[in-house]
Design an enzyme around this catalytic site. Structure first.
Site, PDB file in Angstrom:
ATOM      1  N   HIS A  12       0.827  -1.604   0.367  1.00 27.75           N
ATOM      2  CA  HIS A  12       0.503  -0.077   0.019  1.00 27.75           C
ATOM      3  C   HIS A  12       1.082   1.135   0.025  1.00 27.75           C
ATOM      4  O   HIS A  12       0.736   1.773   0.482  1.00 27.75           O
ATOM      5  CB  HIS A  12      -0.897  -0.197   1.474  1.00 27.75           C
ATOM      6  CG  HIS A  12      -0.315  -0.181   2.171  1.00 27.75           C
ATOM      7  ND1 HIS A  12      -1.089  -0.654   3.363  1.00 27.75           N
ATOM      8  CD2 HIS A  12       0.688   0.776   2.806  1.00 27.75           C
ATOM      9  CE1 HIS A  12      -0.161  -0.615   4.481  1.00 27.75           C
ATOM     10  NE2 HIS A  12       1.275   0.013   4.193  1.00 27.75           N
ATOM     11  N   GLU A 240       4.657  -4.865   8.658  1.00 24.48           N
ATOM     12  CA  GLU A 240       3.270  -4.796   7.934  1.00 24.48           C
ATOM     13  C   GLU A 240       3.349  -6.614   7.427  1.00 24.48           C
ATOM     14  O   GLU A 240       1.758  -6.827   7.936  1.00 24.48           O
ATOM     15  CB  GLU A 240       3.872  -3.441   6.733  1.00 24.48           C
ATOM     16  CG  GLU A 240       3.887  -1.954   6.944  1.00 24.48           C
ATOM     17  CD  GLU A 240       3.089  -1.570   6.124  1.00 24.48           C
ATOM     18  OE1 GLU A 240       3.117  -0.469   6.266  1.00 24.48           O
ATOM     19  OE2 GLU A 240       3.674  -1.566   5.138  1.00 24.48           O
TER      20      GLU A 240
HETATM   21 FE   LIG Z   1       2.479   0.903   5.137  1.00 22.84          FE
END
Ligand SMILES: [Fe+2]
Length: 320
Positions: A12, A240
């Site tokens: 992202h 992440e």
């Molecule tokens: Fe991020």
């Protein structure tokens, strides 16, 4: 009954959102990235989910260091795009699904995952960039999206194993929702990257590609990766990738990989993306005796099988 039909993971990277917003998608640098998602958009247009559950992390937009929920489920009717310093991104307001979100919150919390319930929240690039990659840039997002924000910014993030088990609990919650909804779960973030410190710019394609292989075929192996190993192999922000395991935990053990894309770099990050479908149960060709028929052990098959299924998914434990 609602059911999860597929899972999608995607990086992202904020610069991807900026490239879209500033009309740079046809520039050679960015075309390399966006061309990898053309098939994904076609797949999503055919899949037509009724609801998306999107796992992402907030980047100090909705939450600050004053309040750091480990898992925060968006139960509101809508989630406006956040101002990340340059004004809100020019993307549609995300419409939620309060009824399904409330049901998931109840089911998951009673299963002993202590979610934070969020009834008002703005969403940043962590959520909106993957929506662009999968749906393009429509005037309205084509289906409701339930945001699930995970803390991967301030130590300690949840473990990989905890994320996978939360995915299991979310699947159980979705499958106990009475309305006939087709749900896609998205896990975002990663892949390898580090944005500050002496190792800034780190990319580890070998680790990333092995992670893509395992997320499809051997996700339990990934639940044994420690925080230190994530940081060492994939950079400080590579943590992440634990969010991908919430998506994967929500899918069946065996899935069909329908698409994969990997490119380096986008800004300072390795971009990885995979689409996994649950195999429709009618097509799974599971050999089993007719419901109610006596088994060799003399017991009815149905309760035994149901019990075994529940135990399997409620108590998976792995070496850490
Ligand atoms: Fe991020």
């Amino acid at each position: 009954m609602a059911r999860i039909i597929a899972g999608v993971t995607s990086s992202h990277v904020p610069a991807i959102g900026a490239a879209i917003d500033l009309g740079k998608t046809e520039e050679p640098y960015w075309k390399r990235v966006f061309s990898g998602f053309e098939k994904s958009k076609e797949w999503m247009a055919k899949a037509k989910p009724d609801v998306v559950i999107e796992v992402y992390n907030d980047h100090a937009s909705a939450f600050s260091v004053e309040m750091i929920p480990t898992f925060a489920l968006g139960c509101a009717a809508e989630f406006p795009p956040a101002d990340e310093g340059w004004g809100p991104r020019p993307v549609p307001v995300v419409k939620g699904h309060p009824k399904l979100a409330a049901h998931i919150a109840q089911s998951v919390i009673l299963d002993e995952f202590d979610l934070t319930i969020v009834n008002k929240m703005e969403v940043d690039h962590g959520l909106t960039v993957p929506l662009n990659l999968m749906f393009g840039s429509p005037k309205e997002w084509p289906c409701p999206v339930i945001p699930l924000a995970v803390n991967v910014v301030v130590f300690p993030p949840p473990t990989a194993h905890r994320c996978f088990m939360l995915g299991r609990a979310i699947r159980k919650a979705v499958e106990s929702y009475p309305e006939d909804l087709r749900v896609v779960v998205m896990g975002t973030g990663g892949m390898s990257h580090q944005i500050s410190g002496p190792r800034a710019g780190l990319i580890n394609s070998k680790f990333d590609k092995a992670y893509l292989d395992a997320i499809a075929n051997d996700p339990l192996k990934l639940t044994r990766i420690s925080h230190v190993e994530f940081m060492r192999e994939a950079g400080a922000e590579g943590i992440e990738m634990v969010m991908w395991l919430i998506m994967r935990g929500a899918l069946d053990d065996k899935v069909k990989e329908v698409y994969r894309f990997y490119t380096v770099p986008a800004s300072n990050t390795a971009v990885g993306h995979i689409i996994l479908e649950n195999i429709p149960r009618a097509a799974a060709k599971v050999k089993r005796p007719p419901v109610g028929k006596k088994t060799v052990a003399g017991r009815s098959s149905k309760p035994k099988r149901a019990a075994a299924h529940r135990v399997k998914h409620d108590t998976v434990r792995t070496k850490r």
